[in-house]
Scaffold this motif. Structure first.
Motif: not given
Length: 145
Positions: A72-74, A87-101
């Motif tokens: 779902l998300a990371a 990491l963004i390119q490799g993570l299999r998640a629908g949403t990726v937040w960086v330095n936030d959530y």
């Protein structure tokens, strides 16, 4: 899930109890010493439960993060934008937040990979859930004209 984490050997370091007297609310909860095989590492926990797991190499991190039926998300926290992009390119998640959530906007598609959802909500992708494509092929012959 909290009881499962304790039973399977994760160390509860904060929370883990009921919050309040009405409803089904849980205190913010943190587990350390979590191992990949534990239920709290393998399943989606919808609640304020954080599992802390150590890693040595960034590729190991990606492999372990993607070794699940869910996506779902990371979120990742780093000051190194090169690592973040990797990491963004490799993570299999629908949403990726960086330095936030947990930041959402109506224009940003939301939905998961694998067993964490079908389709996307919000943004232009969200309209696809409410439409159907139909193909129509008509051959015009002299008799039809």
């Amino acid at each position: 899930m909290i009881e499962s984490g304790k039973r399977q050997g994760a160390r509860l370091v904060a929370g883990g109890e009921r919050a309040g007297h009405v409803g089904y609310f849980v205190q913010p909860t943190v587990f350390c010493d979590v191992r990949d095989h534990m239920d709290i590492a393998r399943r989606e926990i919808f609640g304020p439960v954080q599992q802390i797991m150590k890693f040595s190499q960034i590729d190991e991190l990606l492999e372990r993060a993607n070794d699940t039926h869910y996506g779902l998300a990371a979120a990742l926290f780093t000051g190194d934008l090169d690592k973040a992009n990797y990491l963004i390119q490799g993570l299999r998640a629908g949403t990726v937040w960086v330095n936030d959530y947990n930041v959402f906007g109506n224009q940003v598609p939301f939905g998961g990979y694998k067993q964490s959802g079908i389709g996307r909500e919000n943004g232009p992708y969200g309209i696809h859930n409410y439409t159907e494509v139909k193909s129509v092929i008509v051959k015009i012959t002299e008799k039809n004209s």
